[in-house]
Design an enzyme around this catalytic site. Structure first.
Site, mmCIF file in Angstrom:
data_model
loop_
_atom_site.group_PDB
_atom_site.id
_atom_site.type_symbol
_atom_site.label_atom_id
_atom_site.label_comp_id
_atom_site.label_asym_id
_atom_site.label_seq_id
_atom_site.Cartn_x
_atom_site.Cartn_y
_atom_site.Cartn_z
ATOM 1 C CB CYS A 135 7.857 14.354 2.935
ATOM 2 S SG CYS A 135 6.803 13.969 1.515
ATOM 3 C CB CYS A 175 7.404 10.122 2.748
ATOM 4 S SG CYS A 175 7.986 10.414 1.097
ATOM 5 C CE LYS A 225 7.584 8.318 -8.889
ATOM 6 N NZ LYS A 225 7.728 8.855 -7.622
ATOM 7 C CE LYS A 248 -6.927 7.491 -9.536
ATOM 8 N NZ LYS A 248 -8.196 8.005 -9.070
ATOM 9 C CG HIS A 303 -0.775 -0.989 -5.694
ATOM 10 N ND1 HIS A 303 -1.644 -0.070 -6.213
ATOM 11 C CD2 HIS A 303 -0.014 -0.317 -4.799
ATOM 12 C CE1 HIS A 303 -1.435 1.098 -5.658
ATOM 13 N NE2 HIS A 303 -0.441 0.982 -4.794
HETATM 14 N N1 MSP Z 1 1.759 1.357 3.046
HETATM 15 C C1 MSP Z 1 3.094 1.374 2.605
HETATM 16 C C2 MSP Z 1 3.741 0.017 2.755
HETATM 17 C C3 MSP Z 1 3.733 -0.510 4.157
HETATM 18 S S1 MSP Z 1 4.412 -2.102 4.236
HETATM 19 C C4 MSP Z 1 4.555 -2.415 5.863
HETATM 20 C C5 MSP Z 1 3.154 1.765 1.129
HETATM 21 N N2 MSP Z 1 2.027 1.594 0.426
HETATM 22 S S2 MSP Z 1 1.855 1.942 -1.139
HETATM 23 O O1 MSP Z 1 0.449 1.777 -1.414
HETATM 24 O O2 MSP Z 1 2.410 3.200 -1.437
HETATM 25 O O3 MSP Z 1 2.574 0.812 -1.910
HETATM 26 C C6 MSP Z 1 3.928 0.904 -2.280
HETATM 27 C C7 MSP Z 1 4.258 -0.321 -3.058
HETATM 28 O O4 MSP Z 1 3.390 -0.458 -4.200
HETATM 29 C C8 MSP Z 1 5.641 -0.373 -3.655
HETATM 30 O O5 MSP Z 1 6.635 -0.734 -2.732
HETATM 31 C C9 MSP Z 1 5.429 -1.418 -4.731
HETATM 32 O O6 MSP Z 1 5.291 -2.665 -4.146
HETATM 33 C C10 MSP Z 1 4.086 -0.999 -5.290
HETATM 34 N N3 MSP Z 1 4.228 0.051 -6.302
HETATM 35 C C11 MSP Z 1 3.557 1.227 -6.328
HETATM 36 N N4 MSP Z 1 3.915 1.915 -7.458
HETATM 37 C C12 MSP Z 1 4.808 1.200 -8.157
HETATM 38 C C13 MSP Z 1 5.406 1.339 -9.432
HETATM 39 N N5 MSP Z 1 5.235 2.394 -10.191
HETATM 40 N N6 MSP Z 1 6.176 0.323 -9.880
HETATM 41 C C14 MSP Z 1 6.336 -0.820 -9.167
HETATM 42 N N7 MSP Z 1 5.773 -0.981 -7.975
HETATM 43 C C15 MSP Z 1 5.143 0.055 -7.354
HETATM 44 O O7 MSP Z 1 4.194 2.181 0.681
#
Ligand code: MSP
Length: 643
Positions: free
Chosen positions: A127, A130, A296, A299, A22
């Site tokens: 899923c 997802c 991957k 936590k 994030h």
């Molecule tokens: N809530 C949805 C997004 C809705 S947008 C209208 C979601 N949330 S999430 O909390 O799972 O966040 C996903 C995003 O977090 C990824 O697209 C990326 O921006 C960031 N990342 C989460 N894990 C990541 C990594 N391991 N590496 C890079 N970015 C990643 O999906």
């Protein structure tokens, strides 16, 4: 008229605390936003949290909280984190904001009125992680590629969005706008997906299964599918449909995401916009994953410190620099603390730190700490350093809009290294020995200070604190956000005679011993904070305790619940007769329970267990085959309050 710029991050789910993934996307969006401010553009930067759907309900249940209270808590963690990472967002949106609920319903009405929503039954593989149905083709070994879990079969009557109607339009739009989805590998991925027939999108969930969502405006038995709800945040925040910001910024919108959410952004969102009569966003910027030790991300475990915890250890700017320099936008990257230390020592402490301290030290020594005016007409070496610096500014301006963050940084470091070499070749200390060389010495030192100033301006979007520190010592009192590249980044704009100050090293070198000490301290602090937080959340007030109505009772009747190994139906006398369903059949027979003194929670909301209403709960210790009932020391009249 300034250009406009609008950038968004995904709105993050509130089912987990923020981590480096994030942080990366949000820092990338922040760098873009700060870069455009540096260009003098009018900008808008949005981030926020995604709070509806199954996932959040499950996380809230696991934490023993109501979804809204849980969402409030985690959303606040994100909101608190961003200022600590120097994120310059203009707004923080939550999908539970009343305004967002209104806009989602308004867009649903529009899409519905256009005839793009219909009611039908769908059976498929879903899923939960997802929150979407998968086609067989998308699964790997029958499992969701992201969660490595088998999806469950699900059949439901639901509302569908006619996404297929816009398939051809979307293909043409992507083909005629090569920069719509970038880098190219993700554009190709979406196009290859669009080669197959697109299925319509199920956009509702029946309330009996999920009530935590936005009610459909045309059928209140349903809530909106979380993706249809979430994507709309990007226009809610601009005040859609009438807000001035919407008209100003929507035409230039760019979304920044990782590859995990390419499909909703690359396919659902543009077709939704088309159906609602809105123009598509300008760019979808897609990056890869951060991995830890080539695996991957998950936590952090045990004593392994999570990447975000490294910020207080190594400093925010070192962290921001490292993640932007290390990842090629679009590809996966590995996070390693050793690599971070190496970059901190080599690039920051050594290259940048040395150039800055040497330049300032020589200004102090030879010019009494005042910026010298340019001296005589320069020699080729002196002209070259100016040319190279200007070339860096040009490359930087070319690379950042193309998401070439690492290249922009490489170009800045080339400039830094050239300046360090320039010092070594020219040897200002030799010039200083000869009074006749004074004009040349002036030029050399002034050139060095100009390079430092340009570097400070260029790194401002990446390392705002360091930029400000450097500029302050060069006699420029501006915040990173006040800088303008055209003026502040131009060669020769330092003030003749301005006082410079040497100060401490910009980035102290870090060795493993120091790093370990710093980490031990940071971890101890974190553990302490967590302990405090935990005890804070576990304590309840006496007032809260008094809200629980505990009563003494006597079991008058007990019988098994058909088809259940665990449940018994009891009639308990608590001054009145109460039907309670209890999971105690594996340890207690109905016969032995009759006449037993028990304690029950009398004001629990009624619930149905195996179709039988239960109006209370019997207190016990343990569960399953290891369970004991709570009772009183001596017989007590039924219905007495326990306190
Ligand atoms: N809530 C949805 C997004 C809705 S947008 C209208 C979601 N949330 S999430 O909390 O799972 O966040 C996903 C995003 O977090 C990824 O697209 C990326 O921006 C960031 N990342 C989460 N894990 C990541 C990594 N391991 N590496 C890079 N970015 C990643 O999906």
């Amino acid at each position: 008229m300034p250009e406009r710029f609008y950038v968004t991050t995904p709105i993050y789910y509130v089912n987990a605390e923020p981590h480096i993934g994030h942080a990366y996307t949000t820092i990338v969006a922040d760098v873009l936003n700060r870069f455009h401010k540096l260009l003098g553009d009018k900008t808008y930067f949005l981030t926020g949290t995604d709070e509806h759907g199954d996932k959040i309900v499950q996380a809230a249940q696991a934490a023993d909280m109501e979804p809204k209270a849980y969402a409030d808590r985690i959303s606040q963690l994100f909101r608190d984190l961003w200022p600590k990472l120097n994120i310059s967002n203009d707004h923080f949106i939550r999908t539970t904001d009343a305004e967002h609920v209104r806009v989602v319903q308004c867009i649903l009405e529009q899409v519905h009125a256009r005839g793009d929503i219909y009611f039908s039954t769908y059976k498929g593989l879903y899923c939960i992680g997802c929150e979407r149905f998968y086609t067989e083709r998308e699964l790997i070994d029958g499992k969701c590629p992201d969660h490595d879990k088998k999806p469950v079969e699900r059949e439901e009557a639901n509302y569908f969005f006619r996404m297929s109607k816009y398939q051809q339009w979307l293909i043409e739009h992507i083909e005629s706008h090569p920069e719509f989805i970038r880098p190219e590998r993700y554009r190709n991925e979406v196009l290859s997906f669009l080669r197959e027939n697109l299925e319509d999108l199920c956009i509702s969930r029946p309330k009996e299964r999920l009530s935590w969502g936005i009610t459909l405006p045309f059928d209140d038995r349903y809530v909106t599918y979380v993706w249809f709800d979430a994507l709309i945040n990007y226009v809610t925040a601009l005040g859609y449909p009438d807000g001035e910001a919407f008209h100003e910024f929507w035409p230039v919108a760019q979304h920044t995401i990782a590859k995990d959410i390419l499909k909703p952004h690359g396919i659902y969102w543009p077709t939704m916009l088309r159906s609602a009569g809105l123009q598509p966003f300008r760019h979808l910027n897609v990056h890869g994953y951060w991995k830890i030790n080539e695996g991957k991300m998950s936590k952090s475990r045990g004593s392994v410190i999570a990447p975000l915890d490294l910020v207080p250890v190594y400093g925010l700017d070192a962290f921001r620099y490292f993640i932007l320099r290390e990842m090629v936008f679009g590809l996966d990257a590995n996070f390693s603390e050793d690599a971070l230390i190496q970059r901190l020592n080599a690039d920051l402490a050594n290259d940048l730190g040395n150039l800055f301290s040497r330049s300032l030290a020589m200004t102090a020594k030879y010019f009494d700490g005042k910026v010298p005016a340019f001296g005589i007409d320069s020699e080729e070496l002196d002209l070259a350093i100016k040319r190279q610096t200007e070339e860096t500014v040009r490359q930087y301006q070319e690379e950042i809009p193309k998401l070439g963050f690492h290249k922009a940084l490489m170009s800045i470091w080339e400039c830094i290294n050239n300046a360090n070499k320039y010092i070594d070749y020219v040897g200002p200390w030799t010039l200083a020995k000869d009074e006749a060389q004074r004009p040349r010495l002036q030029t050399v030192i002034r050139n060095l200070l100009e390079v430092n100033k340009t570097v400070a301006v260029l790194i401002a979007p990446f390392m705002p604190e360091t930029a400000e520190k450097m500029l302050a010592r060069l006699g420029i009192a501006k915040t990173a956000l006040e800088l303008r590249l055209e003026k502040d980044g131009r060669w020769g704009t330092l003030q003749d005679g301005a006082a410079v100050s040497k100060g401490e090293a910009l980035f102290p070198r870090v060795d493993t011993t120091v790093a370990n000490q710093l980490k031990a301290k940071a971890m101890a602090e974190k553990a302490n904070q967590e302990k405090q937080k935990e005890s804070g959340t576990k304590l309840i007030s006496f007032e809260d305790f008094k809200k629980i109505d505990l009563r003494t009772g006597i079991v008058r009747h007990a019988e098994p619940v058909p088809n259940s190994k665990k449940l018994l139906k009891l009639l308990v006398d608590i001054g009145e007769e109460r039907q309670v369903v209890a999971g105690i059949a594996q340890t207690h027979t109905p016969e032995e329970l009759i006449g037993k003194q028990v304690i029950i929670v009398a004001n629990l909301q009624p619930a149905k267990l195996m179709g039988i209403e239960s109006r209370g709960m019997v207190l016990a210790v343990g569960d399953g085959t290891d369970l004991r009932l709570l009772t009183t020391e001596q017989p007590v009249t039924p219905g007495r309050r326990v306190s």
